[in-house]
Design a protein around this motif. Structure first.
Motif, PDB file in Angstrom:
ATOM      1  N   ILE A 201       0.847  -1.202   0.000  1.00 41.23           N
ATOM      2  CA  ILE A 201       0.000   0.000   0.000  1.00 41.23           C
ATOM      3  C   ILE A 201       0.877   1.245   0.000  1.00 41.23           C
ATOM      4  N   SER A 202       1.850   1.298   0.891  1.00 41.32           N
ATOM      5  CA  SER A 202       2.726   2.474   0.988  1.00 41.32           C
ATOM      6  C   SER A 202       3.549   2.671  -0.271  1.00 41.32           C
ATOM      7  N   LEU A 203       3.922   1.586  -0.930  1.00 49.03           N
ATOM      8  CA  LEU A 203       4.738   1.681  -2.144  1.00 49.03           C
ATOM      9  C   LEU A 203       4.027   2.474  -3.233  1.00 49.03           C
ATOM     10  N   GLN A 204       2.704   2.386  -3.272  1.00 52.67           N
ATOM     11  CA  GLN A 204       1.943   3.155  -4.260  1.00 52.67           C
ATOM     12  C   GLN A 204       2.183   4.649  -4.103  1.00 52.67           C
ATOM     13  N   PHE A 205       2.367   5.097  -2.867  1.00 56.58           N
ATOM     14  CA  PHE A 205       2.501   6.520  -2.576  1.00 56.58           C
ATOM     15  C   PHE A 205       3.931   7.031  -2.719  1.00 56.58           C
ATOM     16  N   VAL A 206       4.926   6.169  -2.572  1.00 55.39           N
ATOM     17  CA  VAL A 206       6.327   6.619  -2.608  1.00 55.39           C
ATOM     18  C   VAL A 206       7.091   6.104  -3.820  1.00 55.39           C
ATOM     19  N   ARG A 207       6.410   5.418  -4.723  1.00 55.02           N
ATOM     20  CA  ARG A 207       7.077   4.857  -5.904  1.00 55.02           C
ATOM     21  C   ARG A 207       7.814   5.951  -6.686  1.00 55.02           C
ATOM     22  N   GLY A 208       9.093   5.706  -6.966  1.00 51.01           N
ATOM     23  CA  GLY A 208       9.908   6.664  -7.709  1.00 51.01           C
ATOM     24  C   GLY A 208      10.673   7.628  -6.819  1.00 51.01           C
ATOM     25  N   SER A 209      10.562   7.478  -5.505  1.00 53.67           N
ATOM     26  CA  SER A 209      11.204   8.391  -4.550  1.00 53.67           C
ATOM     27  C   SER A 209      12.611   7.930  -4.184  1.00 53.67           C
ATOM     28  N   THR A 210      13.258   8.751  -3.375  1.00 52.55           N
ATOM     29  CA  THR A 210      14.589   8.457  -2.853  1.00 52.55           C
ATOM     30  C   THR A 210      14.545   8.523  -1.337  1.00 52.55           C
ATOM     31  N   VAL A 211      15.173   7.552  -0.685  1.00 55.18           N
ATOM     32  CA  VAL A 211      15.326   7.592   0.768  1.00 55.18           C
ATOM     33  C   VAL A 211      16.637   8.295   1.048  1.00 55.18           C
ATOM     34  N   ASP A 212      16.582   9.330   1.897  1.00 61.47           N
ATOM     35  CA  ASP A 212      17.770  10.116   2.195  1.00 61.47           C
ATOM     36  C   ASP A 212      17.921  10.256   3.710  1.00 61.47           C
ATOM     37  N   PHE A 213      19.124  10.575   4.144  1.00 67.02           N
ATOM     38  CA  PHE A 213      19.378  10.891   5.551  1.00 67.02           C
ATOM     39  C   PHE A 213      19.740  12.365   5.599  1.00 67.02           C
ATOM     40  N   VAL A 214      18.898  13.141   6.299  1.00 66.61           N
ATOM     41  CA  VAL A 214      19.038  14.591   6.314  1.00 66.61           C
ATOM     42  C   VAL A 214      19.519  15.035   7.695  1.00 66.61           C
ATOM     43  N   GLU A 215      20.607  15.799   7.696  1.00 75.64           N
ATOM     44  CA  GLU A 215      21.153  16.329   8.944  1.00 75.64           C
ATOM     45  C   GLU A 215      20.867  17.821   9.009  1.00 75.64           C
ATOM     46  N   GLU A 216      20.140  18.224  10.071  1.00 70.97           N
ATOM     47  CA  GLU A 216      19.773  19.620  10.264  1.00 70.97           C
ATOM     48  C   GLU A 216      20.107  20.021  11.689  1.00 70.97           C
ATOM     49  N   LEU A 217      19.985  21.312  11.987  1.00 70.71           N
ATOM     50  CA  LEU A 217      20.262  21.794  13.336  1.00 70.71           C
ATOM     51  C   LEU A 217      19.313  21.197  14.365  1.00 70.71           C
ATOM     52  N   ILE A 218      18.053  20.988  13.987  1.00 73.40           N
ATOM     53  CA  ILE A 218      17.068  20.466  14.937  1.00 73.40           C
ATOM     54  C   ILE A 218      17.140  18.948  15.090  1.00 73.40           C
ATOM     55  N   GLY A 219      17.925  18.294  14.273  1.00 75.50           N
ATOM     56  CA  GLY A 219      18.065  16.845  14.382  1.00 75.50           C
ATOM     57  C   GLY A 219      18.318  16.206  13.032  1.00 75.50           C
ATOM     58  N   SER A 220      18.621  14.933  13.064  1.00 80.58           N
ATOM     59  CA  SER A 220      18.903  14.173  11.846  1.00 80.58           C
ATOM     60  C   SER A 220      17.858  13.089  11.688  1.00 80.58           C
ATOM     61  N   THR A 221      17.333  12.930  10.471  1.00 79.52           N
ATOM     62  CA  THR A 221      16.283  11.944  10.237  1.00 79.52           C
ATOM     63  C   THR A 221      16.422  11.333   8.852  1.00 79.52           C
ATOM     64  N   PHE A 222      15.848  10.142   8.717  1.00 81.62           N
ATOM     65  CA  PHE A 222      15.660   9.569   7.393  1.00 81.62           C
ATOM     66  C   PHE A 222      14.408  10.214   6.811  1.00 81.62           C
ATOM     67  N   GLN A 223      14.446  10.535   5.525  1.00 77.61           N
ATOM     68  CA  GLN A 223      13.291  11.137   4.857  1.00 77.61           C
ATOM     69  C   GLN A 223      13.122  10.545   3.469  1.00 77.61           C
ATOM     70  N   VAL A 224      11.886  10.575   2.989  1.00 76.97           N
ATOM     71  CA  VAL A 224      11.587  10.211   1.611  1.00 76.97           C
ATOM     72  C   VAL A 224      11.542  11.514   0.833  1.00 76.97           C
ATOM     73  N   ILE A 225      12.437  11.655  -0.149  1.00 74.25           N
ATOM     74  CA  ILE A 225      12.524  12.901  -0.916  1.00 74.25           C
ATOM     75  C   ILE A 225      12.260  12.626  -2.397  1.00 74.25           C
ATOM     76  N   ASP A 226      12.069  13.697  -3.136  1.00 81.97           N
ATOM     77  CA  ASP A 226      11.844  13.627  -4.593  1.00 81.97           C
ATOM     78  C   ASP A 226      10.715  12.669  -4.946  1.00 81.97           C
ATOM     79  N   ASN A 227       9.609  12.772  -4.212  1.00 76.53           N
ATOM     80  CA  ASN A 227       8.463  11.902  -4.452  1.00 76.53           C
ATOM     81  C   ASN A 227       7.660  12.440  -5.637  1.00 76.53           C
ATOM     82  N   PRO A 228       7.630  11.723  -6.764  1.00 77.85           N
ATOM     83  CA  PRO A 228       6.888  12.216  -7.933  1.00 77.85           C
ATOM     84  C   PRO A 228       5.374  12.175  -7.738  1.00 77.85           C
ATOM     85  N   ASN A 229       4.899  11.462  -6.719  1.00 72.93           N
ATOM     86  CA  ASN A 229       3.467  11.362  -6.460  1.00 72.93           C
ATOM     87  C   ASN A 229       2.945  12.472  -5.554  1.00 72.93           C
ATOM     88  N   ALA A 230       3.851  13.236  -4.928  1.00 74.08           N
ATOM     89  CA  ALA A 230       3.452  14.293  -4.002  1.00 74.08           C
ATOM     90  C   ALA A 230       3.150  15.570  -4.773  1.00 74.08           C
TER      91      ALA A 230
END
Length: 192
Positions: free
Chosen positions: A143-172
């Motif tokens: 089910i989730s794959l339908q929404f994130v298909r074509g995306s990239t999983v990234d690790f983002v480091e920011e001042l408020i914290g570091s997290t894994f994120q789904v970026i460049d989602n063509p479905n968003a």
């Protein structure tokens, strides 16, 4: 009673409503599974007749055939950035856990309608797809794959914290500033 049933039947004919209902039910059942350590509800979820959008046959087949393992490429549905690979390797080494994977779950909620929940896991369900790259794995349910298909999983480091994120989602279609909550472009989703 009859009036309520008619209203529910009418509402569930709407694809968007079915998706929201299914996503909420799936999230609740996953929570129950984690708390009580039983997995008998998974076959029901993966073969339920109210599946989202055009992937109902694919998701039903995935549940019957078991998990799929694919190289992490955009063509296969998901890719993993170098930063995410490095961080996942670090976590696996730190925890001495070679079965560790990053799970992506799309849930309804957030300020734009949908949000990604990312967590470390070591379990693979029957309707999952496991994307592998350089020794790390990211697992996404059908089910989730339908929404994130074509995306990239990234690790983002920011001042408020570091997290894994789904970026460049063509479905968003629209996203919030935190890159967690987003709207779905239904035209893109039905083309995938």
């Amino acid at each position: 009673m009859q009036r309520s049933w008619t209203l529910l039947t009418t509402l569930t004919r709407s694809t968007t409503v079915r998706t929201h209902i299914h996503t909420h039910v799936r999230s609740c059942l996953r929570s129950i599974e984690r708390q009580h350590s039983f997995h008998s509800v998974r076959p029901f979820i993966s073969t339920h007749k109210y599946r989202a959008f055009s992937h109902s046959a694919i998701t039903r087949d995935a549940a019957l055939n078991g998990p799929q393992y694919k190289p992490a490429t955009v063509e296969n549905g998901l890719t993993i950035s170098d930063k995410a690979i490095k961080q996942l390797k670090y976590i696996a080494e730190r925890d001495n856990d070679d079965k560790m994977m990053l799970r992506i779950l799309v849930d309804s909620g957030g300020c734009h309608g949908y949000q990604n929940k990312l967590e470390i896991t070591d379990t693979v369900e029957e309707d999952d797809t496991v994307f592998e790259m350089d020794g790390v794995r990211v697992v996404v349910d059908s089910i989730s794959l339908q929404f994130v298909r074509g995306s990239t999983v990234d690790f983002v480091e920011e001042l408020i914290g570091s997290t894994f994120q789904v970026i460049d989602n063509p479905n968003a279609k629209n996203s919030c500033g935190c890159n967690i909550s987003y709207d779905i472009d239904l035209d893109m989703l039905t083309q995938n």
